[in-house]
Design a protein around this motif. Sequence first.
Motif, mmCIF file in Angstrom:
data_model
loop_
_atom_site.group_PDB
_atom_site.id
_atom_site.type_symbol
_atom_site.label_atom_id
_atom_site.label_comp_id
_atom_site.label_asym_id
_atom_site.label_seq_id
_atom_site.Cartn_x
_atom_site.Cartn_y
_atom_site.Cartn_z
ATOM 1 N N ASN A 109 -42.314 -1.659 18.833
ATOM 2 C CA ASN A 109 -42.949 -0.409 18.441
ATOM 3 C C ASN A 109 -42.201 0.740 19.101
ATOM 4 N N PRO A 110 -41.531 1.602 18.318
ATOM 5 C CA PRO A 110 -41.394 1.544 16.870
ATOM 6 C C PRO A 110 -40.517 0.368 16.449
ATOM 7 N N MET A 111 -40.626 0.002 15.194
ATOM 8 C CA MET A 111 -39.948 -1.203 14.717
ATOM 9 C C MET A 111 -38.436 -1.138 14.877
ATOM 10 N N THR A 112 -37.863 0.042 14.865
ATOM 11 C CA THR A 112 -36.411 0.168 14.995
ATOM 12 C C THR A 112 -35.906 -0.170 16.393
ATOM 13 N N ASN A 113 -36.796 -0.282 17.385
ATOM 14 C CA ASN A 113 -36.363 -0.619 18.746
ATOM 15 C C ASN A 113 -35.652 -1.966 18.814
ATOM 16 N N ILE A 114 -35.940 -2.867 17.886
ATOM 17 C CA ILE A 114 -35.272 -4.166 17.892
ATOM 18 C C ILE A 114 -33.758 -4.009 17.733
ATOM 19 N N LEU A 115 -33.354 -2.914 17.077
ATOM 20 C CA LEU A 115 -31.930 -2.672 16.841
ATOM 21 C C LEU A 115 -31.225 -2.162 18.102
ATOM 22 N N ASN A 116 -31.977 -1.843 19.153
ATOM 23 C CA ASN A 116 -31.374 -1.412 20.418
ATOM 24 C C ASN A 116 -30.730 -2.578 21.157
ATOM 25 N N TYR A 117 -31.084 -3.791 20.777
ATOM 26 C CA TYR A 117 -30.536 -4.988 21.424
ATOM 27 C C TYR A 117 -29.411 -5.527 20.542
ATOM 28 N N LYS A 118 -28.222 -5.527 21.050
ATOM 29 C CA LYS A 118 -27.053 -5.920 20.247
ATOM 30 C C LYS A 118 -26.825 -7.422 20.234
ATOM 31 N N HIS A 119 -27.356 -8.134 21.220
ATOM 32 C CA HIS A 119 -27.225 -9.591 21.250
ATOM 33 C C HIS A 119 -28.613 -10.201 21.101
ATOM 34 N N TRP A 120 -28.771 -10.997 20.056
ATOM 35 C CA TRP A 120 -30.033 -11.674 19.791
ATOM 36 C C TRP A 120 -29.842 -13.167 19.972
ATOM 37 N N VAL A 121 -30.862 -13.819 20.490
ATOM 38 C CA VAL A 121 -30.891 -15.275 20.488
ATOM 39 C C VAL A 121 -31.740 -15.651 19.279
ATOM 40 N N LEU A 122 -31.166 -16.427 18.375
ATOM 41 C CA LEU A 122 -31.910 -16.871 17.199
ATOM 42 C C LEU A 122 -32.411 -18.286 17.446
#
Length: 184
Positions: A35-48
């Motif tokens: 929240n806000p939903m765009t904050n997820i894009l602040n993390y450049k490395h994701w563990v899937l």
Amino acid sequence: MNKASETTQPKQVVLGSITGVYGVKGWVKVFSHTNPMTNILNYKHWVLRQDGRQQTIEVDQGRRQGKGLVAHIAGCDDRDIARQYAGAEILIAESELPPLADDEIYWHQLEGLEVRTADEAGNELLLGKASHLMETGANDVLVIKACKGSLDRRERLVPWLLDQVILEVNPEAGFIRIDWDPEF
């Protein structure tokens, strides 16, 4: 294996999921819990995490698209390759989350806490454990699931209204105290 060679995994937090593909150039649709939903894009490395496996990927681009989000995974330039990520949960190490003020708490920190209320005589009752919070628009709702020792086997939905319904949140002691009629 000796203890010196064991590695400990950092605690991870689910930030969202990949729900499908977008376009033909390797972009994916993203559902975000941030929240806000765009904050997820602040993390450049994701563990899937998918099918019991985990892999780390790099996100090189991301943006709002309509009412949702899309992201591009570095090195993935084909729709068919991107499709393999559909359904994966997006995680990061908990240590990557921004620090909170003393009176704040992340939603994931509520999960698993016992939820307690009192009956008319003041006796403490265990309603269950906090499963998760849902956004409803008007106010957030705490989902409580039955657990060992709970009053009954019911699932309860309780409005997250601080100082009205939610009286005390104590993650260190493992509980949330609420003012809620157990018959409701």
